[in-house]
Design a protein around this motif. Sequence first.
Motif, PDB file in Angstrom:
ATOM      1  N   ASN A   1      57.316  30.689  21.722  1.00 21.50           N
ATOM      2  CA  ASN A   1      55.910  30.468  21.994  1.00 21.50           C
ATOM      3  C   ASN A   1      55.661  28.982  22.185  1.00 21.50           C
ATOM      4  OD1 ASN A   1      55.079  33.146  21.745  1.00 21.50           O
ATOM      5  ND2 ASN A   1      54.742  32.942  19.562  1.00 21.50           N
ATOM      6  N   VAL A   2      54.848  28.673  23.174  1.00 18.02           N
ATOM      7  CA  VAL A   2      54.382  27.309  23.385  1.00 18.02           C
ATOM      8  C   VAL A   2      52.861  27.370  23.430  1.00 18.02           C
ATOM      9  CG1 VAL A   2      54.325  25.335  24.944  1.00 18.02           C
ATOM     10  CG2 VAL A   2      56.440  26.644  24.680  1.00 18.02           C
ATOM     11  N   ASN A   3      52.214  26.589  22.562  1.00 18.16           N
ATOM     12  CA  ASN A   3      50.755  26.541  22.514  1.00 18.16           C
ATOM     13  C   ASN A   3      50.303  25.109  22.744  1.00 18.16           C
ATOM     14  OD1 ASN A   3      49.994  29.334  21.541  1.00 18.16           O
ATOM     15  ND2 ASN A   3      51.477  28.718  19.995  1.00 18.16           N
ATOM     16  N   VAL A   4      49.369  24.912  23.668  1.00 21.28           N
ATOM     17  CA  VAL A   4      48.836  23.593  23.967  1.00 21.28           C
ATOM     18  C   VAL A   4      47.313  23.673  23.909  1.00 21.28           C
ATOM     19  CG1 VAL A   4      48.655  21.768  25.697  1.00 21.28           C
ATOM     20  CG2 VAL A   4      50.791  23.048  25.456  1.00 21.28           C
ATOM     21  N   ASP A   5      46.717  22.783  23.142  1.00 23.12           N
ATOM     22  CA  ASP A   5      45.256  22.690  23.060  1.00 23.12           C
ATOM     23  C   ASP A   5      44.879  21.315  23.595  1.00 23.12           C
ATOM     24  OD1 ASP A   5      42.744  23.601  22.495  1.00 23.12           O
ATOM     25  OD2 ASP A   5      42.872  23.280  20.344  1.00 23.12           O
ATOM     26  N   TYR A   6      43.947  21.260  24.550  1.00 22.52           N
ATOM     27  CA  TYR A   6      43.619  19.999  25.208  1.00 22.52           C
ATOM     28  C   TYR A   6      42.115  19.803  25.190  1.00 22.52           C
ATOM     29  CZ  TYR A   6      43.955  16.278  28.704  1.00 22.52           C
ATOM     30  OH  TYR A   6      43.899  15.082  29.362  1.00 22.52           O
ATOM     31  N   ALA A   7      41.671  18.712  24.557  1.00 18.12           N
ATOM     32  CA  ALA A   7      40.238  18.428  24.454  1.00 18.12           C
ATOM     33  C   ALA A   7      40.023  16.916  24.468  1.00 18.12           C
ATOM     34  CB  ALA A   7      39.667  19.042  23.182  1.00 18.12           C
ATOM     35  N   PRO A   8      40.233  16.271  25.608  1.00 20.56           N
ATOM     36  CA  PRO A   8      40.022  14.820  25.665  1.00 20.56           C
ATOM     37  C   PRO A   8      38.538  14.482  25.481  1.00 20.56           C
ATOM     38  CG  PRO A   8      40.404  15.690  27.862  1.00 20.56           C
ATOM     39  CD  PRO A   8      40.626  16.820  26.902  1.00 20.56           C
ATOM     40  N   ALA A   9      38.267  13.311  24.939  1.00 12.93           N
ATOM     41  CA  ALA A   9      36.890  12.894  24.660  1.00 12.93           C
ATOM     42  C   ALA A   9      36.028  12.891  25.918  1.00 12.93           C
ATOM     43  CB  ALA A   9      36.892  11.509  24.014  1.00 12.93           C
ATOM     44  N   ARG A  10      36.598  12.550  27.055  1.00 10.94           N
ATOM     45  CA  ARG A  10      35.802  12.477  28.294  1.00 10.94           C
ATOM     46  C   ARG A  10      35.324  13.857  28.766  1.00 10.94           C
ATOM     47  NH1 ARG A  10      41.094  11.561  30.056  1.00 10.94           N
ATOM     48  NH2 ARG A  10      41.818  13.103  31.557  1.00 10.94           N
ATOM     49  N   TRP A  11      35.906  14.935  28.245  1.00 12.66           N
ATOM     50  CA  TRP A  11      35.445  16.290  28.583  1.00 12.66           C
ATOM     51  C   TRP A  11      34.202  16.675  27.796  1.00 12.66           C
ATOM     52  CZ3 TRP A  11      39.892  20.353  29.283  1.00 12.66           C
ATOM     53  CH2 TRP A  11      40.679  19.984  30.388  1.00 12.66           C
ATOM     54  N   GLY A  12      33.839  15.869  26.819  1.00 12.97           N
ATOM     55  CA  GLY A  12      32.643  16.157  26.028  1.00 12.97           C
ATOM     56  C   GLY A  12      32.781  17.440  25.226  1.00 12.97           C
ATOM     57  N   ARG A  13      31.950  18.411  25.529  1.00 12.38           N
ATOM     58  CA  ARG A  13      31.911  19.672  24.773  1.00 12.38           C
ATOM     59  C   ARG A  13      32.961  20.688  25.215  1.00 12.38           C
ATOM     60  NH1 ARG A  13      26.144  20.907  22.873  1.00 12.38           N
ATOM     61  NH2 ARG A  13      25.221  18.846  22.750  1.00 12.38           N
TER      62      ARG A  13
ATOM     63  N   ALA B   1      42.931  25.564  26.452  1.00 11.52           N
ATOM     64  CA  ALA B   1      44.142  25.914  25.708  1.00 11.52           C
ATOM     65  C   ALA B   1      45.039  26.752  26.609  1.00 11.52           C
ATOM     66  CB  ALA B   1      43.787  26.687  24.441  1.00 11.52           C
ATOM     67  N   LEU B   2      46.329  26.673  26.331  1.00  6.14           N
ATOM     68  CA  LEU B   2      47.318  27.422  27.094  1.00  6.14           C
ATOM     69  C   LEU B   2      48.342  27.970  26.109  1.00  6.14           C
ATOM     70  CD1 LEU B   2      48.811  26.922  30.367  1.00  6.14           C
ATOM     71  CD2 LEU B   2      50.414  26.346  28.560  1.00  6.14           C
ATOM     72  N   GLN B   3      48.746  29.212  26.308  1.00 10.76           N
ATOM     73  CA  GLN B   3      49.782  29.814  25.475  1.00 10.76           C
ATOM     74  C   GLN B   3      50.787  30.509  26.377  1.00 10.76           C
ATOM     75  OE1 GLN B   3      48.893  33.398  23.286  1.00 10.76           O
ATOM     76  NE2 GLN B   3      50.267  32.799  21.624  1.00 10.76           N
ATOM     77  N   TRP B   4      52.049  30.142  26.239  1.00 11.17           N
ATOM     78  CA  TRP B   4      53.114  30.802  26.997  1.00 11.17           C
ATOM     79  C   TRP B   4      54.051  31.450  25.989  1.00 11.17           C
ATOM     80  CZ3 TRP B   4      58.472  29.146  27.659  1.00 11.17           C
ATOM     81  CH2 TRP B   4      59.161  29.938  28.563  1.00 11.17           C
ATOM     82  N   THR B   5      54.306  32.730  26.169  1.00 12.83           N
ATOM     83  CA  THR B   5      55.198  33.485  25.300  1.00 12.83           C
ATOM     84  C   THR B   5      56.350  34.016  26.141  1.00 12.83           C
ATOM     85  OG1 THR B   5      53.351  34.160  23.910  1.00 12.83           O
ATOM     86  CG2 THR B   5      55.365  35.450  23.722  1.00 12.83           C
ATOM     87  N   SER B   6      57.550  33.809  25.664  1.00 17.26           N
ATOM     88  CA  SER B   6      58.737  34.300  26.361  1.00 17.26           C
ATOM     89  C   SER B   6      59.591  35.077  25.373  1.00 17.26           C
ATOM     90  CB  SER B   6      59.531  33.134  26.945  1.00 17.26           C
ATOM     91  OG  SER B   6      60.658  33.606  27.642  1.00 17.26           O
ATOM     92  N   LEU B   7      59.880  36.311  25.715  1.00 14.62           N
ATOM     93  CA  LEU B   7      60.697  37.171  24.865  1.00 14.62           C
ATOM     94  C   LEU B   7      62.019  37.450  25.560  1.00 14.62           C
ATOM     95  CD1 LEU B   7      57.935  39.772  23.931  1.00 14.62           C
ATOM     96  CD2 LEU B   7      58.735  37.867  22.527  1.00 14.62           C
ATOM     97  N   SER B   8      63.103  37.368  24.829  1.00 14.66           N
ATOM     98  CA  SER B   8      64.393  37.748  25.386  1.00 14.66           C
ATOM     99  C   SER B   8      64.494  39.271  25.377  1.00 14.66           C
ATOM    100  CB  SER B   8      65.525  37.130  24.562  1.00 14.66           C
ATOM    101  OG  SER B   8      65.470  37.604  23.238  1.00 14.66           O
ATOM    102  N   SER B   9      65.600  39.813  25.882  1.00 12.35           N
ATOM    103  CA  SER B   9      65.767  41.269  25.831  1.00 12.35           C
ATOM    104  C   SER B   9      65.780  41.701  24.369  1.00 12.35           C
ATOM    105  CB  SER B   9      67.047  41.686  26.542  1.00 12.35           C
ATOM    106  OG  SER B   9      68.155  41.047  25.968  1.00 12.35           O
TER     107      SER B   9
ATOM    108  N   PRO C   1      63.822  41.027  29.416  1.00 19.10           N
ATOM    109  CA  PRO C   1      63.034  39.848  29.019  1.00 19.10           C
ATOM    110  C   PRO C   1      61.613  39.933  29.573  1.00 19.10           C
ATOM    111  CG  PRO C   1      65.161  39.189  29.896  1.00 19.10           C
ATOM    112  CD  PRO C   1      65.022  40.663  30.152  1.00 19.10           C
ATOM    113  N   LEU C   2      60.691  39.263  28.884  1.00 19.60           N
ATOM    114  CA  LEU C   2      59.283  39.331  29.270  1.00 19.60           C
ATOM    115  C   LEU C   2      58.603  38.007  28.938  1.00 19.60           C
ATOM    116  CD1 LEU C   2      56.815  41.065  30.144  1.00 19.60           C
ATOM    117  CD2 LEU C   2      56.605  41.767  27.759  1.00 19.60           C
ATOM    118  N   SER C   3      57.822  37.484  29.863  1.00 14.29           N
ATOM    119  CA  SER C   3      57.045  36.265  29.632  1.00 14.29           C
ATOM    120  C   SER C   3      55.588  36.525  29.993  1.00 14.29           C
ATOM    121  CB  SER C   3      57.564  35.112  30.493  1.00 14.29           C
ATOM    122  OG  SER C   3      58.831  34.725  30.064  1.00 14.29           O
ATOM    123  N   SER C   4      54.689  35.879  29.263  1.00 13.24           N
ATOM    124  CA  SER C   4      53.272  36.001  29.600  1.00 13.24           C
ATOM    125  C   SER C   4      52.581  34.659  29.378  1.00 13.24           C
ATOM    126  CB  SER C   4      52.586  37.104  28.791  1.00 13.24           C
ATOM    127  OG  SER C   4      52.545  36.766  27.435  1.00 13.24           O
TER     128      SER C   4
END
Length: 96
Positions: A1-13, A17-25, A38-41
Amino acid sequence: NVNVDYAPARWGRWAAALQWTSLSSRVVTNNDQVELPPLSSLNVSLRYRLRLFNRPCSARLDVANVTNETGLTISSLYAVFPLLRRNYTLTLATDI
């Protein structure tokens, strides 16, 4: 699993977020004869902070399985289920 949360100050309110999940067989039978491939989402989210009735709130739009992959998943009880197709969830949350 890879999780990224992005909230720079210039975006204000706003935040994203992004989540990538990769499963092997995965083995699905007791005798190890059957495997799921295998499966990725990919899931993405947008959030917006606001005030309603003088309470802090957040509105969130989640898009799950953005690439509309098909496949099977295994639950914690070893039941096999189809992966949900692309789906959308809109959530409004507040603290009381």
